[in-house]
Write an enzyme that holds these catalytic residues in place. Structure first.
Site, PDB file in Angstrom:
ATOM      1  CG  ASP A  46      -1.771   1.222   1.341  1.00 29.87           C
ATOM      2  OD1 ASP A  46      -2.659   1.418   0.499  1.00 29.87           O
ATOM      3  OD2 ASP A  46      -1.532   2.011   2.282  1.00 29.87           O
ATOM      4  CD  GLU A 118      -3.264  -2.142  -1.118  1.00 25.77           C
ATOM      5  OE1 GLU A 118      -3.629  -0.946  -1.261  1.00 25.77           O
ATOM      6  OE2 GLU A 118      -3.528  -2.816  -0.092  1.00 25.77           O
TER       7      GLU A 118
END
Length: 236
Positions: A46, A118
């Site tokens: 992320d 991610e």
């Protein structure tokens, strides 16, 4: 376990990619397995994703103010957007899931797919560094045009199904929508929320997300896709 082909990258340590595709539900049901879940990788991915997208936005959209840059980044890295990219790579076909998630079609859930993407970004970063991670993100997010490769910002409506739903309701009815948190789980740094949206005591949609805002947006998006909505509003 078969592993997906990652465009323009070959892992030196394939175990990192396997871990990126291992959902926590699989680990709960298989506690003796050596592979860990992808939750920590998702956290790192992320951050890498936001850095790369922020840099692309900063360099390509030189006239955007800070607030507009933040909104544009949110559009690009929202759950729906990431899940769409994960589906383009067929990541769902390679996920390790628990039996419950398999039965619940977890391989197609936006929340699971976005987290997996991610995690894959983090795995590439740990395996090869920032340059291949950046190249992978650019492969997913840049579009070729006559002027070259650009980062295309999605229409704002994609990020505001709550507003679209609210407008539709207000056009045909005075009855307000009601959003309820139906589940909250996970540690403070890794919360997961489930929110349901109701109209006139009828549940129209359920959404999950890492924040209440994301869960609310996903619930509203589900409501907009619900055929009950037009029926309840008397729309032919």
């Amino acid at each position: 376990m078969n592993l997906p082909n990652i465009p323009n990258y070959v892992f030196k340590n394939p175990k990192l990619l396997k871990r990126a595709l291992t959902h926590s539900s699989f680990m709960y049901e298989n506690p003796t397995k050596a592979t860990k879940s992808n939750e920590r990788l998702e956290f790192l991915g992320d951050a890498v994703l936001e850095l790369v997208i922020s840099n692309l936005l900063y360099n390509q959209y030189k006239n955007l103010a800070e607030g507009d840059l933040s909104k544009s980044r949110a559009l690009l890295v929202c759950e729906e957007s990431l899940a769409s990219h994960a589906k383009s790579l067929n990541l769902g076909d390679f996920l390790l899931l628990g039996r419950g998630e398999i039965a619940d079609n977890g391989s197609q859930k936006n929340s699971i797919l976005s987290d997996a993407l991610e995690a894959v970004i983090a795995a590439i970063y740990l395996d090869g560094g920032i340059n291949p991670a950046t190249a992978f993100i650019e492969y997913l997010f840049l579009e070729q045009t006559a002027e070259g490769f650009i980062l295309k910002i999605p229409p704002k409506q994609l990020d505001s199904p709550k507003s679209v739903l609210q407008e539709k309701i207000q056009t045909f009815s005075d009855i307000p929508l009601l959003y309820k948190v139906t589940d909250e789980s996970g540690p403070d740094h890794q919360k997961s929320f489930t929110i349901a949206v109701y109209y006139n005591e009828t549940q129209l949609g359920i959404g999950k997300g890492k924040t209440k805002k994301n869960a609310t947006r996903n619930a509203a998006a589900a409501a907009l896709d619900n055929p009950k909505l037009d029926f309840l509003l008397g729309i032919n």
